[in-house]
Motif scaffolding. Structure first.
Motif, PDB file in Angstrom:
ATOM      1  N   SER A  28      47.549 -10.595  49.223  1.00  0.00           N
ATOM      2  CA  SER A  28      48.392 -10.826  50.408  1.00  0.00           C
ATOM      3  C   SER A  28      49.870 -10.634  50.097  1.00  0.00           C
ATOM      4  O   SER A  28      50.654 -10.236  50.946  1.00  0.00           O
ATOM      5  CB  SER A  28      48.162 -12.243  50.955  1.00  0.00           C
ATOM      6  OG  SER A  28      48.812 -13.213  50.140  1.00  0.00           O
ATOM      7  N   GLN A  77      54.175 -15.824  61.659  1.00  0.00           N
ATOM      8  CA  GLN A  77      53.578 -15.104  60.540  1.00  0.00           C
ATOM      9  C   GLN A  77      52.053 -15.218  60.613  1.00  0.00           C
ATOM     10  O   GLN A  77      51.499 -16.304  60.728  1.00  0.00           O
ATOM     11  CB  GLN A  77      54.066 -15.690  59.212  1.00  0.00           C
ATOM     12  CG  GLN A  77      53.272 -15.280  57.985  1.00  0.00           C
ATOM     13  CD  GLN A  77      53.351 -13.794  57.691  1.00  0.00           C
ATOM     14  OE1 GLN A  77      54.442 -13.239  57.623  1.00  0.00           O
ATOM     15  NE2 GLN A  77      52.206 -13.149  57.516  1.00  0.00           N
ATOM     16  N   ASN A  97      52.223 -12.569  49.910  1.00  0.00           N
ATOM     17  CA  ASN A  97      53.155 -13.414  50.655  1.00  0.00           C
ATOM     18  C   ASN A  97      53.601 -14.569  49.757  1.00  0.00           C
ATOM     19  O   ASN A  97      52.784 -15.189  49.076  1.00  0.00           O
ATOM     20  CB  ASN A  97      52.489 -13.951  51.922  1.00  0.00           C
ATOM     21  CG  ASN A  97      53.463 -14.660  52.851  1.00  0.00           C
ATOM     22  OD1 ASN A  97      53.957 -15.736  52.542  1.00  0.00           O
ATOM     23  ND2 ASN A  97      53.727 -14.050  53.998  1.00  0.00           N
ATOM     24  N   THR A 136      48.656 -15.909  59.556  1.00  0.00           N
ATOM     25  CA  THR A 136      48.265 -16.809  58.469  1.00  0.00           C
ATOM     26  C   THR A 136      46.814 -17.214  58.612  1.00  0.00           C
ATOM     27  O   THR A 136      46.324 -17.437  59.726  1.00  0.00           O
ATOM     28  CB  THR A 136      49.142 -18.081  58.476  1.00  0.00           C
ATOM     29  OG1 THR A 136      50.513 -17.707  58.314  1.00  0.00           O
ATOM     30  CG2 THR A 136      48.741 -19.039  57.364  1.00  0.00           C
ATOM     31  N   CYS A 142      49.485 -14.267  55.330  1.00  0.00           N
ATOM     32  CA  CYS A 142      49.727 -15.319  54.354  1.00  0.00           C
ATOM     33  C   CYS A 142      48.410 -16.079  54.222  1.00  0.00           C
ATOM     34  O   CYS A 142      47.796 -16.455  55.232  1.00  0.00           O
ATOM     35  CB  CYS A 142      50.837 -16.261  54.832  1.00  0.00           C
ATOM     36  SG  CYS A 142      51.124 -17.669  53.732  1.00  0.00           S
TER      37      CYS A 142
END
Length: 264
Positions: A138, A165, A140, A167, A111
């Motif tokens: 990405s 996640q 996301n 990130t 993300c």
């Protein structure tokens, strides 16, 4: 071809080919190189002149055989900013992804959150173009630009951290300091990546001081960094301690602007 470089020998071979192309087709570069080289033909990388940044501010630097797809413009406190006339945006996109995945792996696993309020206001920022492309790749749902919505960004970071996640928060130094000051929290599974940029902030601080502030506020051991230039289409990354690494098609030399062949 450049993205398949595996050795210094391959780098040097392609670099010399690119020099030949630029010397023949880029009139600004040719005029400068002719003055420096004085009729000599470079036989190795260290003999090739580097174009001073000032010429990107005062001249239209591009190859006459190419059409221009995009003009990137540097940030600055004066009107005299650098301009990069890009003939092939697909090359920049490939460089963005290849560089990122060389250091961090598959972009689709991440993300990407952006905190670049001052840069986002500018239409021709190569940094914004890069981050926007990473956000799109990405895929996301929470990836995106947060501008000055620090509270919403803080809430998203908390959720992403709790969900483990992967990130990356990419931000300008001054904006990251504000986030760290107003919304400190423990950011497990989050990579905080600064891109520099304290212009417009209350004061400029050393990078080491910046990293200490961010590490303390976000309970992190390392702060990552990204370095790019409007005049270039490749990035270097640091995973901490200001140790930057470049992809295989990019090498860094430090030269004296008053002595073009002096390399440190």
């Amino acid at each position: 071809q450049i993205f398949n470089i595996k050795s210094n020998r391959e780098f040097e071979h392609l670099y010399l080919k690119i020099f030949d192309f630029q010397f023949k087709n880029n009139l600004v570069y040719r005029e400068y190189a002719e003055v420096i080289l004085k009729g000599k033909k470079p036989r190795k990388v260290k003999e090739i002149p580097f174009l001073p940044i000032t010429l990107f501010k005062n001249k239209k630097v591009y190859s006459k055989s190419q059409n221009i797809e995009q003009i990137f413009e540097s940030s600055g406190t004066t009107k005299n900013t650098s301009k990069h006339y890009v003939a092939n945006l697909s090359l920049y996109k490939k460089s963005i992804i290849k560089s990122f995945e060389y250091f961090y792996g598959d972009i689709s696993n991440y993300c990407i959150l952006s905190l670049l309020p001052d840069y986002r206001k500018r239409q021709n920022s190569s940094l914004v173009y890069m981050v926007d492309y990473l956000i799109k790749k990405s895929k996301n749902k929470k990836s995106g630009f947060y501008l000055t919505d620090y509270k919403k960004l803080s809430e998203s970071l908390k959720i992403l951290s709790e969900n483990k996640q992967k990130t990356i928060l990419i931000g300008a130094s001054s904006a990251l300091i504000k986030l760290a000051t107003d919304f400190p929290q423990s950011l497990n599974n989050i990579i905080v990546m600064e891109t520099g940029g304290t212009k417009g902030g209350e004061k400029e601080i050393l990078k080491e001081e910046l990293h200490e502030i961010l590490k303390t506020s976000f309970k992190l051991e390392k702060i990552h960094s990204e370095y790019g230039m409007t005049e270039l289409l490749s990035q270097s990354y640091s995973k901490g301690d200001n140790l930057f690494i470049s992809p295989s098609w990019k090498q860094v030399f430090v030269r004296d602007i008053y002595d073009p062949f002096s390399i440190y």
